[in-house]
Design an enzyme around this catalytic site. Structure first.
Site, short mmCIF file in Angstrom:
data_model
loop_
_atom_site.label_atom_id
_atom_site.label_comp_id
_atom_site.label_asym_id
_atom_site.label_seq_id
_atom_site.Cartn_x
_atom_site.Cartn_y
_atom_site.Cartn_z
N ASP A 97 -45.12 -46.22 12.66
CA ASP A 97 -44.25 -45.32 11.88
C ASP A 97 -44.28 -43.86 12.34
O ASP A 97 -43.29 -43.15 12.22
CB ASP A 97 -44.65 -45.38 10.39
N HIS A 98 -45.39 -43.44 12.94
CA HIS A 98 -45.52 -42.01 13.26
C HIS A 98 -44.83 -41.61 14.57
O HIS A 98 -44.59 -40.44 14.79
CB HIS A 98 -46.99 -41.61 13.36
N ASP A 162 -55.54 -42.90 7.63
CA ASP A 162 -54.50 -41.92 7.34
C ASP A 162 -54.84 -41.34 5.97
O ASP A 162 -55.20 -42.07 5.05
CB ASP A 162 -53.13 -42.60 7.30
N ARG A 450 -46.82 -32.27 2.91
CA ARG A 450 -47.45 -31.19 3.67
C ARG A 450 -46.43 -30.22 4.22
O ARG A 450 -45.36 -30.62 4.65
CB ARG A 450 -48.23 -31.78 4.86
N SER A 645 -55.14 -34.02 7.68
CA SER A 645 -55.09 -35.37 8.23
C SER A 645 -56.45 -36.02 8.41
O SER A 645 -57.48 -35.36 8.48
CB SER A 645 -54.40 -35.29 9.58
N ARG A 647 -56.95 -37.66 11.15
CA ARG A 647 -57.02 -37.85 12.60
C ARG A 647 -58.39 -37.44 13.15
O ARG A 647 -58.79 -36.29 13.09
CB ARG A 647 -55.88 -37.09 13.31
C1 MIC Z 1 -50.38 -36.69 8.39
O1 MIC Z 1 -49.70 -36.79 7.38
O2 MIC Z 1 -50.85 -35.61 8.79
C2 MIC Z 1 -50.68 -37.92 9.17
C3 MIC Z 1 -49.99 -37.80 10.46
O3 MIC Z 1 -50.16 -39.05 8.51
C4 MIC Z 1 -52.17 -38.03 9.33
C5 MIC Z 1 -52.63 -39.02 10.28
C6 MIC Z 1 -52.50 -38.60 11.71
O4 MIC Z 1 -52.74 -37.47 12.05
O5 MIC Z 1 -52.20 -39.49 12.51
C7 MIC Z 1 -52.97 -38.18 8.06
O6 MIC Z 1 -52.53 -37.72 7.05
O7 MIC Z 1 -54.09 -38.69 8.08
FE1 SF4 Z 2 -46.28 -40.22 7.64
FE2 SF4 Z 2 -48.39 -38.71 7.01
FE3 SF4 Z 2 -45.90 -37.87 6.53
FE4 SF4 Z 2 -46.88 -39.81 5.13
S1 SF4 Z 2 -47.64 -37.72 5.18
S2 SF4 Z 2 -44.85 -39.75 6.02
S3 SF4 Z 2 -48.12 -40.91 6.62
S4 SF4 Z 2 -46.83 -38.26 8.52
#
Ligand code: MIC
Ligand code: SF4
Length: 755
Positions: A97-98, A162, A450, A645, A647
């Protein structure tokens, strides 16, 4: 036809639940919150004779399942490959999805992404097939929406790579975001460790109406608790207001609990969850849950006298709630819509809204989209089109198929909205926004969670505001940040003043959900013959080499790579957007290390002093020079370092580049664990004001690292440029096991050794 995944696992868990809850009640010696019931019924050892200390006992848990998304799964599975197992030990899934960029619209964007990310999607699909992992193809939807629709179950414990894994709290789970190394442990059949959380109870009274939605509850909570107010805590919602919310609305609230740093959030099992389970094709799970309803929610005594059972209690009256708009740059800057005119003027925020975006794992349910569509319909009927660019990103193929069938996509198209592929898209910076490279100051509004600097379009001057899908739609149509649809009118194409009626929608599709191909691929029964290939010269994937173990000596003459000023989220440490392409290649992605952090000493980003040459250069370049010269370095930071995140790249990259320690005022939970797992030193100032003592040209000596012990602070000697010296104390939260990870150079090295 729908399919209930892992029904036996759920049955099995439910069959032992009554006994486990009873046992926990005895041990704790009082009525239990839902959070305690779930945690105590998932102990790795099965049961305990002692109650755990909230906020201090490290406890081993046995999660029921693991979920991973494409951008983090690569690293999690590269690590899992080294654990020497044939199959994952608990049900696990991967969701693509990302990595899908939103550019022109869903069909083209999806096929473009299949070409661009072919190597990575193939790797994830093959490795899933091999190890018994359910694979959700690109286009199937956003991990958390797909998990809610298919896997989440009341009373379950899940971890996911995540931070928004917490979304599944909407279906009565304890679901927690972790780094890939934690996921690997659980998939490899080991226990998962967590410091027993503290508990925040939020009582919801009243009922939502008019323009208010579930999103406004969490936007308000974020304003109260701030981005670090939930750290180390589970937030449990209860009360008549809680049961009056839809299941996906509860998901929205839990989802954005990540933005207050909460370990997770949850709600007790109720009718809305039962309805959702049935509507998403899982009547068996609803029937099973109904049989043990009382164990799937908090005890009545707890909800009657919450102050006696929670560490902190808040109360929110939904009758009095008003819509909120949070931002810019931080999700906890909460402004009620009635105060936006003043706030925008006082802060000089650009008032013209350039783009309105609906979607993300937070707000892309059928209910969300139906309510936003009701406004789009009014706009068309009343002679208005959005003044801002307007887009919708459905959360899953199931939702997309159903909203298309029910005419909502057509409604949006009539007012010129774009529909992007079912994916994260603009939420994670996968948005080819025309003109973003000009770096102009501008305002956008979205229904995501975010809004950190540069997150959506890579432009640090874009001010992103977070709101509900309803408010996002209204403001996109008005093109004005200060428009209050509750009180203000707009001018239509005939020059008349018109007002919106409050949005309306459907909790669940009246005709039921439908989908042709949900995008699921089952793993092989026996995957042992499946081979995983990673090309030697790949720029996207790289097999992991073990990190070096600790040499047993104090670290001496360490240099400050950067003293980060203010907010330093995982987006500042390891940016997403275009960098997502390197998530499976540690050395390549390391080239973005800390490039978004602000250097305390010159106020600039990605410009730090190279102590070898005395010149200023980019952070990764300087760190590579230190590594080559064998000079240890440390990173210094402010509060809530690593917020955002899950990550683990944000921990692995500095580690890979040779940084030895991260010393900050405070950490976000997931990031602190990620650092420990990867063999780094995660330290906090015993005295916050010591942050100010660190000077640009300091050398730092560890005085007593050789005696690294649980519960004992460490001493650092700062040697300033003028020759003066001073010692400071730094705290850490390493337990004995975690100190072993440090000594071995990372947790994975211990597993490697045991093979
Ligand atoms: C995000 O919302 O920042 C992400 C991308 O979903 C991350 C995961 C990532 O960095 O791959 C998260 O929230 O953990
Ligand atoms: Fe994807 Fe993270 Fe955004 Fe949710 S908050 S839609 S998991 S990038």
């Amino acid at each position: 036809m729908s399919q209930v995944f892992d029904l036996d696992m759920i049955k099995n868990h439910y069959s032992r639940l009554a006994e486990r809850v009873e046992n926990a009640r005895k041990v704790v010696g009082k009525p239990l919150t839902l959070s305690e019931k779930i945690l105590y019924s998932h102990l790795w050892e099965g049961s305990t004779d002692v109650a755990f200390g909230r906020g201090n006992s490290y406890v081993d848990f046995a999660p029921d399942r693991v979920a991973m998304q494409d951008a983090t799964a690569q690293m999690a599975l590269l690590q899992f490959m080294q654990a020497g197992r044939k199959k994952v030990a608990v049900p696990s899934t991967v969701h693509c999805d990302h990595l899908i960029q939103a550019r022109v619209g869903s069909t083209t964007d999806l096929s473009d992404s299949l070409i661009k990310n072919n190597e990575v999607f193939n790797f994830l699909s093959t490795i899933s097939t091999k190890y018994g992992i359910g694979f959700w193809k690109p286009g199937a939807g956003i991990i958390h929406q797909v998990v809610l629709e298919n896997y989440a179950f009341p009373g379950g414990l899940m971890i996911g790579t995540d931070s928004h894994t917490v979304n599944a709290g909407g279906l009565g789970m304890i679901a927690i975001g972790v780094g890939g190394a934690d996921a690997m442990d659980v998939m490899a059949g080991m226990a998962w460790e967590l410091k027993f959380p503290k508990l925040i109870g939020i009582k919801l009274t009243g009922k939502l109406s008019g323009w208010c939605s579930a999103k406004d509850v969490i936007l308000k909570v974020a304003g109260i608790l701030t981005v670090k107010g939930g750290t180390g805590c589970i937030v449990e919602y209860f009360g008549e207001g809680a049961t009056s919310l839809s299941c996906t609305g509860k998901g929205t609230i839990c989802n954005m609990g990540a933005e207050i740093g909460a370990t997770t959030s949850t709600f007790g099992y109720d009718d809305s969850m039962e309805k959702y389970l049935r509507s998403t094709g899982r009547p068996e799970v609803a029937d099973l849950a109904n049989n043990i309803r009382e164990h799937l929610t908090g005890d009545a005594e707890v909800y009657a006298n919450p102050e006696m059972y929670f560490d902190q209690v808040l109360e929110i009256n939904l009758d009095e709630l008003e819509p909120y708009i949070n931002g810019p740059f931080t999700p906890d800057l909460a402004t009620p819509i009635s105060k936006m005119k003043e706030a925008a003027a006082a802060n000089d925020w650009p008032i013209k809204v350039e783009a309105g975006l609906i979607g993300s794992c937070t707000n892309s349910s059928y209910e969300d989209i139906s309510r936003a569509a009701s406004l789009a319909k009014q706009a068309a009927e009343k002679g208005m089109v959005p003044k801002a660019e307007f887009s919708i990103t459905p959360g899953s193929e199931k939702v997309r198929f159903t909203i298309e069938r029910d005419g909502f996509i057509e409604t949006f198209s009539k007012i010129g909205a774009k529909v992007f592929a079912n994916a994260c898209g603009p939420c994670i910076g996968m948005w080819a926004r025309a003109g973003a490279e000009k770096k102009e100051r501008n305002t956008i509004i979205h229904s995501f969670n975010r809004n950190f600097s540069a997150r959506q379009d890579g432009n640090p001057n874009t001010m992103a505001f977070v709101a509900s899908p309803e408010i996002t739609t209204a403001l996109a149509i008005a093109g004005d940040l200060t428009f209050n649809p509750l009180t203000d009118s707009l001018t239509n194409n005939k020059g008349e003043q018109v007002m919106f009626d409050a949005p309306t929608g459907f909790e669940l599709p009246p005709l039921g959900f439908d989908v042709k191909d949900a995008g699921y691929q089952a793993p092989a029964e026996d995957g042992s013959a499946v081979e995983i290939k990673v090309a030697e010269d790949s720029e996207r994937l790289q097999l992991l080499a073990p990190f070096a173990d600790w040499d047993g000596h104090n670290i001496e003459n360490a240099r400050i790579l950067i003293k980060a000023k203010g907010k330093c989220t995982t987006d500042h440490i390891s940016m997403a957007g275009q960098w997502l392409r390197f998530r499976g290649h540690l050395d390549n992605i390391a080239n973005n290390t800390l490039i978004g952090a602000t250097n305390f000493f010159n106020g600039e980003q990605n410009k730090v002093k190279n102590q070898i040459t005395g010149e200023y250069a980019e952070v990764p370049t300087v760190q590579r020079a230190y590594k080559a010269a064998g000079i240890p370095s440390i990173v210094v930071g402010d509060h809530n370092y690593g917020e955002g995140s899950s990550r683990e790249h944000a921990a692995m990259q500095p580690r890979h580049l040779g940084v030895r320690a991260i010393l900050v005022k405070s950490f976000a939970r997931i990031h602190e664990t990620n650092l420990k797992k990867q063999g780094m030193l995660a330290l906090t100032f015993a005295n916050e004001a010591d942050y100010d003592k660190i000077q640009e040209n300091d050398k730092i000596n560890f005085v007593d690292l050789v005696n690294f012990t649980a519960g004992k602070p460490l001493t650092l000697e700062l040697v300033h440029e003028d020759g003066s010296k001073e010692n400071i104390l730094v705290n850490h939260t390493y337990n004995d096991q975690q100190i072993e990870w440090f000594k071995a150079g990372g947790a994975l090295n211990l597993i490697r050794k045991s093979l």
